[in-house]
Design an enzyme around this catalytic site. Structure first.
Site, short mmCIF file in Angstrom:
data_model
loop_
_atom_site.label_atom_id
_atom_site.label_comp_id
_atom_site.label_asym_id
_atom_site.label_seq_id
_atom_site.Cartn_x
_atom_site.Cartn_y
_atom_site.Cartn_z
CG ASP A 1 45.21 -14.42 -32.65
OD1 ASP A 1 44.59 -14.44 -33.73
OD2 ASP A 1 44.83 -13.74 -31.67
CE1 TYR B 1 41.08 -20.38 -27.47
CE2 TYR B 1 38.72 -20.19 -27.04
CZ TYR B 1 39.79 -20.18 -27.93
OH TYR B 1 39.57 -19.94 -29.26
#
Length: 250
Positions: free
Chosen positions: A52, A110
């Site tokens: 994003d 992540y």
């Protein structure tokens, strides 16, 4: 014709995410333009993870097809001379023409970085989320263990209409604090839209005392996005790596 796989690192601060879109410049757009100019071909890369706006990466993966005489292993160097400083090709290599970055078994890792101090750190403003209130890290670590394993993570997903299943497996979820910086590391076989950021937002509510650790299990079982915490902002999130089980490098 050959297919080249790129390992891409970038600072996502000034980009509207990975995927090409009409409202701003993206990582994919810059790579397409640079590769097309370099090879003289109309290049359209295929990315593994569509991060994003504002999200960073150290190891996103992309492939493209080309007839360029430049060896696949030299593509990283050739691109490095043309790309802006906030996008770096870590590695380039040739893979079979049918190798697709989104249709392979893989493990994604992540990290989410939080600056947990009374005042923000201006040096880390683009790479951490500033949280000024005290956090109970022990409770956050206890809550995190309810998210490890195979679960239906629909409660931790903003949009799930275009996915076949919302079941994912989290192999590891650790929370470590060193001085003022809190690092949440999550490793899994795949992630839903905003899943990591919603998990972080939920764990922060545990750390602040709004949820008990046990309520995270209830949130999972509720299968309702409204049961979970807010979506944490993008700047603290880094796609650390994507590891494929079958490394078919030529």
């Amino acid at each position: 014709m050959k297919r080249v796989r790129l390992t891409v690192a970038y600072d996502g601060t000034d980009y509207c995410g990975w995927q090409v879109q009409p409202n701003g410049i993206t990582i994919e757009e810059v790579l397409n333009k640079t590769l097309s100019e370099m090879t003289g071909e109309d290049i359209r890369i295929i990315g593994a993870s569509r991060t994003d706006s504002g999200v960073h990466a150290r190891g996103n993966i992309a492939v493209f097809d080309t007839e360029s005489p430049i060896p696949a292993t030299r593509m990283a160097y050739a691109l490095g001379r043309r790309l802006p400083e906030d996008i770096v090709i870590v590695k380039s290599e040739e893979v079979p023409l049918d190798w697709h970055p989104r249709y392979q078994d893989c493990m994604k890792t992540y990290e989410y970085h939080i600056w947990n101090a009374e005042v923000p750190n201006p040096i880390k403003r683009h790479t951490t989320y500033h949280v000024s209130y005290c956090l109970d890290v022990d409770k956050m670590q206890k809550a995190a263990q309810y998210l490890v394993g195979e679960h239906d993570f629909v409660s931790f997903c903003s949009i799930h209409k275009n996915v076949k299943t919302t079941v994912r497996t989290i192999y590891e979820l650790t929370i470590e604090k060193k001085d003022e910086e809190l690092v949440i590391r999550i490793r899994g076989n795949g992630f839903l839209y905003n899943m990591v950021r919603i998990m972080v937002g939920t764990l922060l509510r545990v750390g602040r005392g709004f949820y008990t650790p046990e309520q995270v299990k209830e949130i999972l079982e509720a299968k309702n996005r409204e049961a979970a915490g807010v979506t944490a902002p993008p700047q603290g999130l880094i796609l650390l790596s994507i590891q494929y089980e079958d490394k078919k490098v030529i």
